[in-house]
Design an enzyme around this catalytic site. Structure first.
Site, PDB file in Angstrom:
ATOM      1  N   ASP A   1       9.307   2.680   1.908  1.00 47.95           N
ATOM      2  CA  ASP A   1       8.102   3.373   2.385  1.00 47.95           C
ATOM      3  C   ASP A   1       7.966   3.111   3.882  1.00 47.95           C
ATOM      4  O   ASP A   1       7.541   2.035   4.308  1.00 47.95           O
ATOM      5  CB  ASP A   1       6.875   2.862   1.619  1.00 47.95           C
ATOM      6  CG  ASP A   1       5.577   3.551   2.040  1.00 47.95           C
ATOM      7  OD1 ASP A   1       5.530   4.108   3.152  1.00 47.95           O
ATOM      8  OD2 ASP A   1       4.603   3.514   1.262  1.00 47.95           O
TER       9      ASP A   1
ATOM     10  N   LYS B   1       2.451   9.697   8.756  1.00 45.90           N
ATOM     11  CA  LYS B   1       1.761   9.126   9.914  1.00 45.90           C
ATOM     12  C   LYS B   1       2.278   9.626  11.275  1.00 45.90           C
ATOM     13  O   LYS B   1       1.891  10.702  11.689  1.00 45.90           O
ATOM     14  CB  LYS B   1       1.734   7.600   9.798  1.00 45.90           C
ATOM     15  CG  LYS B   1       0.823   7.153   8.624  1.00 45.90           C
ATOM     16  CD  LYS B   1       0.223   5.784   8.767  1.00 45.90           C
ATOM     17  CE  LYS B   1      -0.939   5.583   7.807  1.00 45.90           C
ATOM     18  NZ  LYS B   1      -0.658   4.827   6.610  1.00 45.90           N
TER      19      LYS B   1
ATOM     20  N   PHE C   1       0.856  -1.189   0.000  1.00 45.35           N
ATOM     21  CA  PHE C   1       0.000   0.000   0.000  1.00 45.35           C
ATOM     22  C   PHE C   1       0.888   1.235   0.000  1.00 45.35           C
ATOM     23  O   PHE C   1       1.753   1.376   0.868  1.00 45.35           O
ATOM     24  CB  PHE C   1      -0.928   0.031   1.224  1.00 45.35           C
ATOM     25  CG  PHE C   1      -1.876   1.197   1.176  1.00 45.35           C
ATOM     26  CD1 PHE C   1      -3.025   1.153   0.388  1.00 45.35           C
ATOM     27  CD2 PHE C   1      -1.595   2.365   1.867  1.00 45.35           C
ATOM     28  CE1 PHE C   1      -3.878   2.249   0.309  1.00 45.35           C
ATOM     29  CE2 PHE C   1      -2.448   3.464   1.792  1.00 45.35           C
ATOM     30  CZ  PHE C   1      -3.590   3.403   1.010  1.00 45.35           C
TER      31      PHE C   1
HETATM   32  C1  LIG Z   1      -0.864   5.121   5.161  1.00 46.57           C
HETATM   33  C2  LIG Z   1       0.159   4.737   4.195  1.00 46.57           C
HETATM   34  C3  LIG Z   1       0.375   5.468   3.016  1.00 46.57           C
HETATM   35  C4  LIG Z   1      -0.513   6.626   2.587  1.00 46.57           C
HETATM   36  O1  LIG Z   1      -0.499   7.666   3.497  1.00 46.57           O
HETATM   37  P1  LIG Z   1      -1.667   8.798   3.407  1.00 46.57           P
HETATM   38  O2  LIG Z   1      -1.265   9.793   4.458  1.00 46.57           O
HETATM   39  O3  LIG Z   1      -2.943   8.109   3.705  1.00 46.57           O
HETATM   40  O4  LIG Z   1      -1.632   9.365   2.046  1.00 46.57           O
HETATM   41  C5  LIG Z   1       1.418   5.087   2.183  1.00 46.57           C
HETATM   42  N1  LIG Z   1       2.205   4.056   2.495  1.00 46.57           N
HETATM   43  C6  LIG Z   1       2.029   3.319   3.622  1.00 46.57           C
HETATM   44  C7  LIG Z   1       2.957   2.194   3.914  1.00 46.57           C
HETATM   45  C8  LIG Z   1       0.994   3.631   4.494  1.00 46.57           C
HETATM   46  O5  LIG Z   1       0.801   2.878   5.581  1.00 46.57           O
END
Ligand SMILES: *Cc1c(COP(=O)(O)O)cnc(C)c1O
Length: 403
Positions: free
Chosen positions: A226, A255, A141
């Site tokens: 990421d 986050k 994701f």
């Molecule tokens: C939450 C998340 C995203 C996206 O972040 P948003 O602030 O919702 O755009 C991207 N990569 C990972 C691994 C995530 O957990």
């Protein structure tokens, strides 16, 4: 309006686009691990806004930093500097220099998806014409904007929005041969999570990450990690890749970075960041003083607490308790990023519903997996309280299965 009324309001009375489904509860107050709904019912928050509120709700140090900054300066645009963003950038660069062994530079964003957008653009400029493909993994994701959705390895999420932007390729998670076959001279970068979060809490092995690093080096591709969910101490290290012994070229963050303030960053080794020139990228809100005031408070407080050690210690306590429960057949993850695998016949979605009713917030990331992401500041008593609630919820299902 309480959540129940909200749920049953006619569609034209709901002010939000229907992308999230009906909300389960309306919350109006939080403190530490605790939340209270609009009827005054108390909950333990073991989701923490999806790994965002890592220092707990309404953290006094973060709240004070934001409030003070609000009286000083909110925003000046990127034609000018502000000391708050500079301080936050230096702090993050220092954390990442210590973790990677490389000096770097960063770009501030307002979300995780924007951090990955910046990384994808950086990789394309770095790769140049003909070397633009981003390789990512199935089950990953990376966000909901078009490019980050294209990078997200979940084809069903692509379908309603076809055609996807070109230049994205997915390989099976954890498969070294598959990624070796995919990363050739047309690939700008591999974008990869240390632990797939939304995909079900699947940690990469150190062997896999080391192989990916080597494959990227051989092909001249960037390795972009990421860390949007794993970063900022969640897994028991400042960054998830530190469990694997590799050093990435690019790291994306968001986050927990603002403990609820919307802020993120794309960090790159200085020689990689150097391909960007003025005008290549930007954002009105990049490095705004009010967001960076939260970042500075978060990092100071996490350092004071030794947040990685805290996550590791609390995580071990939680794992011990969970592994002893009937109905739990495994616990995956690291630190306080955990996926609880339920025995056959048990339903994670039902457990989520029953736990919410009992006053524990978790989420179901697969039909048989519950994800736990409590604040790193969670107390041992709160951990035990949550373990007991999960025990009760699973026992109800086990007894129903017996009957
Ligand atoms: C939450 C998340 C995203 C996206 O972040 P948003 O602030 O919702 O755009 C991207 N990569 C990972 C691994 C995530 O957990």
């Amino acid at each position: 309006m309480n959540a129940h009324a909200f749920h049953h309001a006619p569609m034209d009375a709901c002010p939000f686009m229907p992308v999230f489904g009906p909300p389960a509860v309306m919350f109006d107050r939080g403190r530490g691990t605790e939340l209270w709904d609009s009827d005054g019912k108390r909950y333990l928050d073991f989701l923490a806004g999806i790994a965002v509120v890592s220092l707990g709700h309404s953290h006094p140090v973060v709240a004070e930093s934001i409030a003070d900054q609000a009286e000083q300066l909110l925003h000046v645009s990127n034609f000018f500097a502000n000391p708050v963003a500079t301080e936050a950038a230096v702090k993050i660069n220092t954390l990442l220099r210590d973790a990677t062994g490389h000096n770097g530079q960063l770009f501030f964003t307002n979300s995780g998806a924007e951090s990955n957008e910046c990384a994808i653009k950086l990789a394309r400029k770095h790769g140049g014409r003909g070397r633009h493909t981003i390789v990512s993994t199935l089950g990953s994701f990376h966000g909901r904007t078009l490019a980050t959705l294209a990078a997200t390895g979940q084809p069903t999420k692509h379908e309603p929005f076809q055609p996807m932007p070109a230049g994205f390729h997915h390989v099976p998670w954890g498969d070294i041969d598959a990624i070796r076959a995919a990363v050739d001279g047309s690939v700008a970068a591999v974008l990869i999570e240390p632990i797939q979060g939304e995909g079900g809490v699947h940690p990469a092995t150190a062997e896999y990450f080391r192989a990916v690093r080597e494959i990227c080096d051989d092909a001249g591709a960037l390795m972009m990690v990421d860390e949007i969910q794993t970063g900022f101490a969640r897994t028991g290290r400042w960054f998830g890749f530190e469990h694997t012994g590799i050093s990435p070229d690019v790291v994306t963050l968001a986050k927990a970075m603002g403990n609820g303030m919307p802020v993120g960053a794309c960090w790159a080794r200085t020689d990689v960041a150097a391909v960007f020139e003025p005008g290549d990228h930007g954002s009105t809100y990049s490095g705004t003083a009010i967001a960076c005031s939260a970042v500075n408070a978060v990092i100071d407080e996490m350092q004071r607490l030794d947040a990685p050690a805290l996550a590791e210690r609390k995580g071990a306590h939680l794992v011990d308790g969970l592994r002893a429960l009937h109905g739990v057949i495994g616990v995956r993850g690291a630190g306080l990023m955990l996926g609880v695998e339920l025995a056959e016949g048990l339903d994670a979605k039902q457990a989520y519903v029953d736990l919410l009713d009992a006053g524990l917030i978790v989420n179901a990331v697969s039909p048989t997996t519950i994800r736990l992401l409590p604040p790193l500041t969670v107390s041992d008593d709160e951990l035990d309280e949550a373990i007991a609630m999960i025990d009760d919820a699973l026992n109800v299902q086990l007894h129903e299965a017996d009957a």
